[in-house]
Design a protein around this motif. Sequence first.
Motif, mmCIF file in Angstrom:
data_model
loop_
_atom_site.group_PDB
_atom_site.id
_atom_site.type_symbol
_atom_site.label_atom_id
_atom_site.label_comp_id
_atom_site.label_asym_id
_atom_site.label_seq_id
_atom_site.Cartn_x
_atom_site.Cartn_y
_atom_site.Cartn_z
ATOM 1 N N THR A 197 1.000 -1.292 -0.150
ATOM 2 C CA THR A 197 0.073 -0.046 -0.009
ATOM 3 C C THR A 197 0.865 1.156 0.176
ATOM 4 O O THR A 197 0.398 2.413 -0.353
ATOM 5 C CB THR A 197 -0.926 -0.091 1.108
ATOM 6 N N PHE A 198 1.981 1.292 0.463
ATOM 7 C CA PHE A 198 3.137 2.281 0.158
ATOM 8 C C PHE A 198 3.406 2.442 -1.072
ATOM 9 O O PHE A 198 3.167 3.760 -1.700
ATOM 10 C CB PHE A 198 4.342 1.744 0.969
ATOM 11 N N ALA A 199 3.545 1.576 -1.830
ATOM 12 C CA ALA A 199 3.591 1.696 -3.368
ATOM 13 C C ALA A 199 2.352 1.891 -4.110
ATOM 14 O O ALA A 199 2.748 2.879 -5.028
ATOM 15 C CB ALA A 199 4.465 0.425 -3.968
ATOM 16 N N PHE A 200 1.403 1.329 -3.921
ATOM 17 C CA PHE A 200 0.125 1.500 -4.776
ATOM 18 C C PHE A 200 -0.868 1.794 -3.695
ATOM 19 O O PHE A 200 -1.335 1.146 -2.730
ATOM 20 C CB PHE A 200 -0.086 0.225 -5.295
ATOM 21 N N VAL A 201 -1.800 2.740 -4.046
ATOM 22 C CA VAL A 201 -2.995 2.853 -3.154
ATOM 23 C C VAL A 201 -3.921 2.073 -3.586
ATOM 24 O O VAL A 201 -4.048 1.661 -5.050
ATOM 25 C CB VAL A 201 -3.637 4.509 -3.531
#
Lengths: 391, 450
Positions: A33-37
């Motif tokens: 979730t850090f890389a992709f919402v």
Amino acid sequence: MKLLRNFLDTIKPNFEKGGKLEKFYPAYDAFETFAFVPGHTAHSGAHIRDAIDLKRTMVTVILAMVPALLFGMWNVGALHYKAIGVDASLLDAFGYGAFKVIPLIAVSYITGLGIEFAAAIMRGHQVNEGYLVTGMLIPLIMPVTMPLWMVAVSTAFAVIIGKEVFGGTGMNILNVALTARAFAFFAYPKNMSGDKVWIDTTTKSGESLVDGYSGATALGEMAGSGSTSFSAMDAFLGFIPGSIGETSTLAILIGAAILIISGIASWKIMASAIVGAAVMGGIFNIFAGYAISPEQQGFMGIPFWHQMLYGGFAFGVVFMATDPVSAAQTERGKWIYGFLVGFFAIMIRIFNPAYPEGIMLAILFMNVMAPLIDHYVVEGNIKRRLKRVNA
Amino acid sequence: MSDIIKIKKGTDINLKGKAQRVTESFEAPSLYALKPSNFNGIRPKLAVKEGDEVKAGQPIYFSKDDERIVFTSPVSGEVTEVERGEKRKILAIKILADKEIKYVDFKSADPSKLSREEVLEKLLTSGCWPLIVQRPYGIVADPNATPKSIFISAYNTAPLAADVQYVVAGEEAAFQTGIDALAKLTAGKIHLSIPGKGDVAKAYTQAKGVVLHKFDGPHPAGNVGVQIHHIDPINKGDIVWTIAPQDVIIIGKLFAEGKFIAKRKVALAGSEVKAPKYYEITIGAQLTNLLKEKLTPVKPRIISGNVYTGDQVAADGFMSFLSKEICVIPEGDEPEFLGWILPGFGKWSLSRAYFSWLSPKKEYVINANMHGEERAYVVTGEYDSVFPFDIYPQQLIKSIMMGDIEKMEQLGIYEVIEEDFALCEVVCTSKIAVQDTVRKGLELAHKELG
């Protein structure tokens, strides 16, 4: 980007239910979730949602701290070179400071996030973003000479005892970063107070401290002698010794502007804290003649608005008192809470014989009082509603 | 009446795809469905079985708790399917409509000349009754109760909502007849709220037997709950009823023509509708024909109702009982790379943490993405800024989460239903399911407090 997505999708099954690393799903989820919402969509309630989430909130606060951080790095270097009598360029000073400050930040994040991840895995929770801000706050409110292991111990104490035992982010009573500072302050007083800790005075061979060098903070000088060698302008701009992030009121005001414009932090708390401090400072101005010593008379007598430029007042009010979890939660409560933070900060600063600063204790005290303030505010609402029935 | 009640708290989201004030027709759908899930607190019992022939206005199912509350067919035709879920729960009753609709004749009558009992009887037997919503709790009105007053909001503030000034045009007489019928039901007043600014339909300004109130402000100023709070708040023990203007017209036609004509002028709106307009749609209609060739190729989220409170339906789904619009927005189920760090010029946020606030006039395309994961409460004060009640919203939600009925009562649960909290849910940084929580609280309070 596509590559990263594919990689995440390939390893995901290992972390999902039934996978080998099922237990570590919170850690995987934090990175994903850090890389992709995530593509989650609303399936109940409102179909459209505000673009903001806790990650965005926290990253905005970090952005607001950047001016104070950069200035702090430069100031660490500048004060160091001044102490050893070397004329250093802006870049040299900044480089020296960065070299000293970045390890503190790294230790704070590694310790704190390590505990957060461990706690999330143990509980099967998602990793909460709260520590992103705490991790940056902790180094900014420490003296630059603080040994790294002390930072690590203080951080660990604050995250475990100050937050995780209460249930994690959102459940804590005290501001976590201030808990770390309070722990350090009481556990390692020698490293947290006095005249020796605020300026990095390590000298290499061939270097020596200049004659008449004093490492005292402006507040330290005032408590000791009733006056300070630093002008109010120096204090406003930040050319004074102190914790890394606290010295430049100007840099902090830039941060305050970011927080207020973005709507992330409560302007009510900041405004009422300034009023509270002004009232207390004003009272001291009036009663300076009754001070018990000439030093105290001098300290009480400085123009009330100077009080807000020295020490950690501005940093505390802008970045710590406004922590929504530990502050009052009702809008009316925020006015009262902020006012008392400012009021007590100046009071403790002048009356505390051991340490001439009060913002930390004032905020921690008001953190404890905040639920009580909210209780009475909400109680008022309940009474109003009851009155309506009886009317 | 002349004073405008100004609502300050709240926000208007300027969504793309507002419906043009034009009504078009479309190929009449052949399949209709009644869903008990459209109503809170109703335990359904079937009155028909598969294969039965029914007329429009004939009971399909009724409430187990009060058999007088019946849910009637909006069309005539054949009951083709009773769709059941877990534990044989009734999900939908499907009816294949005749080409020519045959109506049950409820006899036309002038409601002002009828007694309360006669009006009540007609509304109940025809199936118009569930159009009336009761507060507290937001349930189908209880026929045994006499409400303190009846509230009607003729002011829309929800984005993409059907324009209540437009949809009553030409229905003035039916609206007045409906008001006359409702007037029999309450000993108190009928409060009709209209916008303080802009056009107001003459059906409202010339309505007789109502008290007019003017409201102005951002959403949720148009929510009837907000209006009740500012006109005459609900206290413990009070019962009030609410109904939408479109539904007053349906009641009016029942009395004028003696038929249950379950038709509304419905807005088909949203960024994924090529040409947003109005259509006359019968309650429960399948949406396939309506949506045919009218949508963009984007993966759609189809909503029966508005974007705040509507029901998610499939492209071959059915219109819900109380929906006044069908909205279509992008589904948005794609993960977004570093979405929380990018400047976000096109992203709507109540905060100014994204740079979209630099262009306040912008029309937004917002998809159904959650934009983040659920978290514990951290931020405070967000709900307060969009919640124009003298109620502490976050404290009330927390009391519901803890199941503390006494606190819920003290904090004002009687005054709200889930739609009043919709904006709180929209702006929530922690992505808490606020409306579901409120519904749970209302059900708990209804059960325990009655």
